[in-house]
Design a protein around this motif. Structure first.
Motif, PDB file in Angstrom:
ATOM      1  N   THR A 171       0.829  -1.205   0.000  1.00  0.00           N
ATOM      2  CA  THR A 171       0.000   0.000   0.000  1.00  0.00           C
ATOM      3  C   THR A 171       0.865   1.257   0.000  1.00  0.00           C
ATOM      4  O   THR A 171       0.446   2.310  -0.484  1.00  0.00           O
ATOM      5  CB  THR A 171      -0.916   0.029   1.226  1.00  0.00           C
ATOM      6  OG1 THR A 171      -0.120  -0.105   2.421  1.00  0.00           O
ATOM      7  CG2 THR A 171      -1.926  -1.108   1.168  1.00  0.00           C
ATOM      8  N   HIS A 172       2.095   1.129   0.564  1.00  0.00           N
ATOM      9  CA  HIS A 172       3.017   2.259   0.600  1.00  0.00           C
ATOM     10  C   HIS A 172       4.444   1.731   0.484  1.00  0.00           C
ATOM     11  O   HIS A 172       4.752   0.644   0.987  1.00  0.00           O
ATOM     12  CB  HIS A 172       2.878   3.062   1.901  1.00  0.00           C
ATOM     13  CG  HIS A 172       1.507   3.612   2.114  1.00  0.00           C
ATOM     14  ND1 HIS A 172       0.516   2.907   2.773  1.00  0.00           N
ATOM     15  CD2 HIS A 172       0.951   4.792   1.732  1.00  0.00           C
ATOM     16  CE1 HIS A 172      -0.595   3.627   2.790  1.00  0.00           C
ATOM     17  NE2 HIS A 172      -0.350   4.775   2.178  1.00  0.00           N
ATOM     18  N   ALA A 207       7.146  11.894   4.653  1.00  0.00           N
ATOM     19  CA  ALA A 207       6.248  11.978   3.501  1.00  0.00           C
ATOM     20  C   ALA A 207       6.975  12.260   2.185  1.00  0.00           C
ATOM     21  O   ALA A 207       6.596  11.711   1.141  1.00  0.00           O
ATOM     22  CB  ALA A 207       5.164  13.028   3.745  1.00  0.00           C
ATOM     23  N   LEU A 228       7.897   8.922   0.277  1.00  0.00           N
ATOM     24  CA  LEU A 228       6.957   7.907  -0.188  1.00  0.00           C
ATOM     25  C   LEU A 228       6.978   7.848  -1.704  1.00  0.00           C
ATOM     26  O   LEU A 228       6.834   8.859  -2.382  1.00  0.00           O
ATOM     27  CB  LEU A 228       5.543   8.234   0.293  1.00  0.00           C
ATOM     28  CG  LEU A 228       5.148   7.819   1.707  1.00  0.00           C
ATOM     29  CD1 LEU A 228       3.724   8.271   1.996  1.00  0.00           C
ATOM     30  CD2 LEU A 228       5.281   6.309   1.907  1.00  0.00           C
ATOM     31  N   THR A 257      -1.378   1.243   6.978  1.00  0.00           N
ATOM     32  CA  THR A 257      -1.889   2.582   6.731  1.00  0.00           C
ATOM     33  C   THR A 257      -0.756   3.534   6.396  1.00  0.00           C
ATOM     34  O   THR A 257       0.420   3.274   6.673  1.00  0.00           O
ATOM     35  CB  THR A 257      -2.628   3.119   7.966  1.00  0.00           C
ATOM     36  OG1 THR A 257      -1.669   3.290   9.030  1.00  0.00           O
ATOM     37  CG2 THR A 257      -3.723   2.148   8.407  1.00  0.00           C
ATOM     38  N   ARG A 258      -1.114   4.679   5.832  1.00  0.00           N
ATOM     39  CA  ARG A 258      -0.135   5.718   5.545  1.00  0.00           C
ATOM     40  C   ARG A 258       0.512   6.204   6.849  1.00  0.00           C
ATOM     41  O   ARG A 258       1.723   6.442   6.901  1.00  0.00           O
ATOM     42  CB  ARG A 258      -0.814   6.886   4.823  1.00  0.00           C
ATOM     43  CG  ARG A 258       0.093   8.083   4.547  1.00  0.00           C
ATOM     44  CD  ARG A 258      -0.702   9.207   3.899  1.00  0.00           C
ATOM     45  NE  ARG A 258       0.079  10.430   3.810  1.00  0.00           N
ATOM     46  CZ  ARG A 258       0.843  10.763   2.801  1.00  0.00           C
ATOM     47  NH1 ARG A 258       0.950   9.951   1.757  1.00  0.00           N
ATOM     48  NH2 ARG A 258       1.510  11.902   2.798  1.00  0.00           N
ATOM     49  N   GLU A 259      -0.297   6.326   7.884  1.00  0.00           N
ATOM     50  CA  GLU A 259       0.231   6.782   9.169  1.00  0.00           C
ATOM     51  C   GLU A 259       1.320   5.843   9.670  1.00  0.00           C
ATOM     52  O   GLU A 259       2.375   6.283  10.147  1.00  0.00           O
ATOM     53  CB  GLU A 259      -0.895   6.867  10.197  1.00  0.00           C
ATOM     54  CG  GLU A 259      -0.443   7.323  11.575  1.00  0.00           C
ATOM     55  CD  GLU A 259      -1.570   7.326  12.588  1.00  0.00           C
ATOM     56  OE1 GLU A 259      -1.353   7.851  13.697  1.00  0.00           O
ATOM     57  OE2 GLU A 259      -2.664   6.788  12.278  1.00  0.00           O
ATOM     58  N   LEU A 290       4.621   6.162   7.795  1.00  0.00           N
ATOM     59  CA  LEU A 290       5.360   7.408   7.991  1.00  0.00           C
ATOM     60  C   LEU A 290       5.859   7.598   9.418  1.00  0.00           C
ATOM     61  O   LEU A 290       6.384   8.678   9.745  1.00  0.00           O
ATOM     62  CB  LEU A 290       4.481   8.602   7.591  1.00  0.00           C
ATOM     63  CG  LEU A 290       4.113   8.681   6.116  1.00  0.00           C
ATOM     64  CD1 LEU A 290       3.202   9.874   5.861  1.00  0.00           C
ATOM     65  CD2 LEU A 290       5.371   8.778   5.250  1.00  0.00           C
TER      66      LEU A 290
END
Length: 427
Positions: free
Chosen positions: A87-88, A107, A110, A142-144, A147
């Motif tokens: 996903t990332h 960020a 990414l 998740t993105r969180e 990061l």
């Protein structure tokens, strides 16, 4: 960082962080062509792109979009693995990424996945002399989570990050179970011909032993005989990295074969498990080197009797300690090689840059120092420059170099070879 970070590490200066409008993104002409072909439905467009990358090697290196001859647009690409969809994906470019990690913002690193393709990519505009190790870290959360920049999370990232399978160069080995890294070398990065293993040179012998319960690796020059000395001596800190991981014996063999250093015995000392004890300007450790290790090396291998032909070398905290060894025991260490030295030390209630102050005010020692530091090392660059300036002002024989890279063995291994040749091979 090899050395434990300061309790309150400074964030990089604002000028060193990308503005949000300047966050690296996909700007590669090659990728734009791919995206246009995919949108137009051209058959096998993506497969043709991956064939090209496989043939030419990754990352993509293209002309600077701003037209500067001393820069390139470097685009890191990763092919999605259908068996492990992500996903990332973070692109971990040594020190380039670390700057923002220290500022708490990953960020900008990414990678972007192009819609309708399995292409993850991110571009950086870099100088043509840049060298850096790099890896990718793919996640399915998740993105969180991707990061998180706190130290425990970052350690997990480094434990799991993987090299670039499309990079055709030799990987940079790692230790402690971590994966190797790929290496980016732009066209004008300093050559590292002394580093690569060559089949046309005589090999020295490497031996593992112990001195006072401490693990030691010794690399002998070809044809070494203890009674044929006296030999020059190179004492390398963090020997467990330089020996079994990086194979520094190849560097010494190449330097010997090319006549760039006299016959030299290399003694590699295990210090990575005792860094805070040994490598913080520790007088007991340096005295142990001078009064125990060197006499042992002289007795066993005929090396280390002449301070003018004895070099102590280290990186990060080891670079600090190499310079301290020359300061404290110039009777045994006439040469010091410091790479990315942690001259900010200490970070407590005492005054910082302690060793710089000692060199500034104490009687000048009869020693020669070789210093180098990366221009990307925002936490060390100015401190190394100040140390250089003090040495020059005090009349020391000091050789100083800045390389366009970071706190990185991909840079240090070439710098080590250059420094040894410059110190031991000088007339």
């Amino acid at each position: 960082m090899t050395y434990p970070p300061r309790r309150n590490p400074p964030a990089p200066p604002v000028s060193a962080r990308p503005n949000r409008s300047e966050v690296p993104t996909v700007r590669s002409p090659l990728l734009r062509t791919l995206f246009e072909d995919v949108r137009e439905g051209k058959p096998d467009a993506e497969e043709a792109f991956w064939r090209y990358v496989s043939e030419t090697g990754a990352p993509l290196v293209e002309p600077d979009p701003e037209g500067e001859a001393d820069h390139r647009l470097v685009t890191f690409v990763r092919r999605e693995d259908p068996a492990r969809p992500a996903t990332h994906v973070l692109a971990l470019v040594h020190t380039v990424t670390d700057k923002d990690r220290h500022a708490g913002d990953l960020a900008p690193h990414l990678m972007e996945r192009a819609e309708g393709t399995g292409v993850w990519a991110i571009s950086h505009r870099l100088r043509t002399d840049h060298r850096a190790s790099y890896q990718f870290h793919a996640t399915c959360g998740t993105r969180e989570d991707a990061l998180r920049a706190d130290r425990p999370s970052w350690r997990r990232v480094l434990d799991q990050a993987e090299p670039d399978p499309l990079n055709t160069g030799s990987p940079l080995p790692s230790r402690d179970g971590r994966n190797p890294a790929s290496v980016l070398e732009l066209p004008e990065a300093p050559d590292q011909l002394r580093v690569r293993r060559r089949e046309d040179v005589d090999r020295g012998e490497s031996l593992d032993t112990e001195v006072d319960g401490r693990r030691i690796t010794v690399h002998l020059p070809p044809g070494h005989r203890p009674d044929a000395g006296p030999y020059a001596l190179a004492v390398l800190l963090d020997g467990e990295m330089w020996g079994p991981v990086l194979g520094v014996g190849d560097i010494f063999d190449n330097l010997h074969a090319d006549g760039e250093i006299p016959p030299t015995v290399a003694v590699l000392i295990d210090t990575m498990g005792r860094r805070m004890e040994d490598l913080a300007c520790s007088a007991p450790f340096v005295d142990w080197l001078a009064d125990t290790l060197l006499p042992w090396a002289e007795q066993e291998y005929g090396a280390g009797a002449d301070a003018a032909r004895t070099v102590v070398a280290g990186q990060s905290a080891g670079g600090l300690t190499a310079a301290f060894a020359a300061f404290r025991r110039p009777d045994r260490f006439g040469l010091a090689l410091s790479q990315s030295g942690s001259f900010w030390w200490p970070d407590d209630d005492r005054d910082g840059e302690w060793l710089t102050g000692r060199y500034a005010w104490a009687e000048r020692r009869p020693v020669t120092l070789h210093l180098e530091v990366g221009r990307q090392e925002w936490m060390l660059l100015e401190e190394n420059r100040r140390f250089r300036n003090i040495l020059r002002a005090r009349g020391y024989d000091v050789r100083y170099r800045e390389f366009n890279g970071g706190h990185d063995y991909a840079c240090w291994r070439g710098g080590l070879a250059d420094g040894l040749a410059g110190l031991l091979g000088r007339p």
